[in-house]
Scaffold this motif. Sequence first.
Motif, PDB file in Angstrom:
ATOM      1  N   THR A  23       0.828  -1.207   0.000  1.00 60.20           N
ATOM      2  CA  THR A  23       0.000   0.000   0.000  1.00 60.20           C
ATOM      3  C   THR A  23       0.864   1.259   0.000  1.00 60.20           C
ATOM      4  O   THR A  23       0.502   2.262  -0.607  1.00 60.20           O
ATOM      5  N   ASP A  24       2.016   1.217   0.671  1.00 61.30           N
ATOM      6  CA  ASP A  24       2.935   2.355   0.653  1.00 61.30           C
ATOM      7  C   ASP A  24       3.479   2.587  -0.754  1.00 61.30           C
ATOM      8  O   ASP A  24       3.519   3.715  -1.240  1.00 61.30           O
ATOM      9  N   TRP A  25       3.895   1.502  -1.429  1.00 61.28           N
ATOM     10  CA  TRP A  25       4.388   1.638  -2.802  1.00 61.28           C
ATOM     11  C   TRP A  25       3.290   2.130  -3.735  1.00 61.28           C
ATOM     12  O   TRP A  25       3.532   2.965  -4.591  1.00 61.28           O
ATOM     13  N   PHE A  26       2.065   1.635  -3.554  1.00 59.26           N
ATOM     14  CA  PHE A  26       0.946   2.074  -4.385  1.00 59.26           C
ATOM     15  C   PHE A  26       0.689   3.568  -4.194  1.00 59.26           C
ATOM     16  O   PHE A  26       0.481   4.302  -5.156  1.00 59.26           O
ATOM     17  N   GLY A  27       0.724   4.031  -2.950  1.00 60.83           N
ATOM     18  CA  GLY A  27       0.540   5.456  -2.679  1.00 60.83           C
ATOM     19  C   GLY A  27       1.647   6.303  -3.269  1.00 60.83           C
ATOM     20  O   GLY A  27       1.401   7.392  -3.797  1.00 60.83           O
ATOM     21  N   THR A  28       2.878   5.810  -3.209  1.00 64.31           N
ATOM     22  CA  THR A  28       4.004   6.537  -3.785  1.00 64.31           C
ATOM     23  C   THR A  28       3.870   6.647  -5.301  1.00 64.31           C
ATOM     24  O   THR A  28       4.085   7.719  -5.876  1.00 64.31           O
ATOM     25  N   VAL A  29       3.500   5.553  -5.933  1.00 67.67           N
ATOM     26  CA  VAL A  29       3.358   5.553  -7.395  1.00 67.67           C
ATOM     27  C   VAL A  29       2.198   6.445  -7.829  1.00 67.67           C
ATOM     28  O   VAL A  29       2.339   7.223  -8.780  1.00 67.67           O
ATOM     29  N   ILE A  47       2.444   9.735 -10.228  1.00 67.44           N
ATOM     30  CA  ILE A  47       1.673   9.897 -11.458  1.00 67.44           C
ATOM     31  C   ILE A  47       0.863  11.194 -11.411  1.00 67.44           C
ATOM     32  O   ILE A  47       0.760  11.906 -12.406  1.00 67.44           O
ATOM     33  N   GLU A  48       0.305  11.531 -10.249  1.00 61.88           N
ATOM     34  CA  GLU A  48      -0.419  12.795 -10.122  1.00 61.88           C
ATOM     35  C   GLU A  48       0.505  13.980 -10.331  1.00 61.88           C
ATOM     36  O   GLU A  48       0.115  14.981 -10.934  1.00 61.88           O
TER      37      GLU A  48
END
Length: 68
Positions: free
Chosen positions: A47-53, A57-58
């Motif tokens: 979930t941390d990696w997903f939030g970082t990615v 992208i944003e």
Amino acid sequence: MRIPGLGCLKGCLFTVVILFVAGWLIWELSPLQDWIGTGKGYWDQLTDWFGTVTGWIEDLGGPSEPTN
């Protein structure tokens, strides 16, 4: 009764489950946690990696509001 396309759907879902389980086993049974050095569990790290990615992208899109 045969549902068209269910074979492909089952195959895709099975592949995702196998990849998730394999990733979890690698995370838990290898020294990967120590190499990365976070000390987080598998789901917390994902979930941390997903939030970082998603944040990255944003940021590629630029500011959402025009600056004066």
